[in-house]
Design an enzyme around this catalytic site. Sequence first.
Site, PDB file in Angstrom:
ATOM      1  CG  ASP A 127      30.738 -20.436   9.063  1.00 16.11           C
ATOM      2  OD1 ASP A 127      31.001 -19.513   8.262  1.00 16.11           O
ATOM      3  OD2 ASP A 127      31.598 -21.007   9.935  1.00 16.11           O
ATOM      4  CB  SER A 152      41.595 -14.959  22.800  1.00 14.21           C
ATOM      5  OG  SER A 152      42.935 -14.492  22.201  1.00 14.21           O
ATOM      6  CE1 TYR A 207      39.589 -12.278  18.691  1.00 19.56           C
ATOM      7  CE2 TYR A 207      41.748 -12.167  19.699  1.00 19.56           C
ATOM      8  CZ  TYR A 207      40.666 -12.874  19.330  1.00 19.56           C
ATOM      9  OH  TYR A 207      40.606 -14.243  19.411  1.00 19.56           O
ATOM     10  CE  LYS A 265      37.163 -14.454  20.713  1.00 17.52           C
ATOM     11  NZ  LYS A 265      36.145 -15.228  20.112  1.00 17.52           N
ATOM     12  CG  LEU A 317      55.811 -16.893  13.350  1.00 13.06           C
ATOM     13  CD1 LEU A 317      56.559 -15.738  12.663  1.00 13.06           C
ATOM     14  CD2 LEU A 317      56.387 -17.446  14.758  1.00 13.06           C
ATOM     15  CG  PHE A 359      57.093  -7.647  13.703  1.00 17.90           C
ATOM     16  CD1 PHE A 359      57.077  -6.562  13.092  1.00 17.90           C
ATOM     17  CD2 PHE A 359      56.489  -8.933  13.224  1.00 17.90           C
ATOM     18  CE1 PHE A 359      56.273  -6.661  11.954  1.00 17.90           C
ATOM     19  CE2 PHE A 359      55.675  -8.905  12.093  1.00 17.90           C
ATOM     20  CZ  PHE A 359      55.584  -7.620  11.392  1.00 17.90           C
ATOM     21  NE  ARG A 411      54.039  -7.843  15.760  1.00 24.83           N
ATOM     22  CZ  ARG A 411      53.252  -9.071  15.357  1.00 24.83           C
ATOM     23  NH1 ARG A 411      52.741  -9.201  14.598  1.00 24.83           N
ATOM     24  NH2 ARG A 411      53.628 -10.166  16.144  1.00 24.83           N
ATOM     25  CG  ASP A 458      54.305  -7.761  19.557  1.00 20.96           C
ATOM     26  OD1 ASP A 458      53.127  -8.004  19.837  1.00 20.96           O
ATOM     27  OD2 ASP A 458      55.168  -8.058  18.548  1.00 20.96           O
TER      28      ASP A 458
END
Length: 323
Positions: free
Chosen positions: A31, A119, A143, A147, A189, A206, A281, A284
Amino acid sequence: MTVLVTGGAGYIGAHVVRLLVRSGRDVVVVDDLSTGTAERVGGAELVRLDVAAPGSAEALARVLRRRGVTDVVHFAARKRVDESVADPLRYYQQNVDGLGAVLRACTAEGARSVVFSSSAAVYGDVAGGLVREDAPTAPVNPYGRTKLVGEWMLRDVAATGALRGTALRYFNVAGAGWPDLGDPAVANLVTRVLDAVGRGERPRVFGTDFATADGSGVRDYVHVMDLARAHVAALDAMAGDAEPYRCLNVGTGTGTSVLQVVAGLSAAMGVPIATEVVGRRAGDPAEVVADPAAIERVLGWRAEETLASTLASAWDAWRHARP
């Protein structure tokens, strides 16, 4: 079995490290401590190293050789969507190059398996309903794309016979298995609500005009301990069969709305929580919930924790970190 855990000083990684150590397995953590802390790894050896830095593949190979590593769990990566949009090159360098270094070290030193932290962001916008692993993958931010590229890399290396791979697609992770291992980041959240309440502010919601029961967005919240157990199950499965590569969702199969999470945190904290409703957003979706049938069938894993226990553990850990 000696397991190398990259990113093992972070939120999810530290839970996996503790489970592995308590099961009697030999563990070494790599790490760079950019977001993790050394105290989280307990008695496991900690090697401070950025897996995406020049020369990291060779440095990782030396660790694998010295410790006789048989298996790797790879968490080390950047994971903030907003950061990835602002600086996509950094995300490709950290997430893609970092995994590449890990795979080069594994193939050089003969590690037999890799569990990859992926993810649900790889799915992108979904139409609603339960999301299966064969759903289209169309990530909407850098992102998520890093993945997905990582999954491709692991699958292709596994196809050569050099090692076995399992990619775990996490949905929304929350909670803490132990109070000292809570999520330190205010980036999802649950922690955003806890942070806002602690500062005497109203947490923002949101959008309340989605096509859901209460108008707020619906997601699948999985307890971090259940997620950690999924990693251990994936390691055990790869030790016992010849399947070269798997990609599996990790979720509960149950959707929970933003307003339901806020209400659950209010119950856990014993205080009313007033929210501020703001606009949606961009990008979403109304609802994203895992279909966990495959992971139960293949690994015998299913979520054990309830939403109430998840939120209560998050609150306990938050208080532990801020007495």
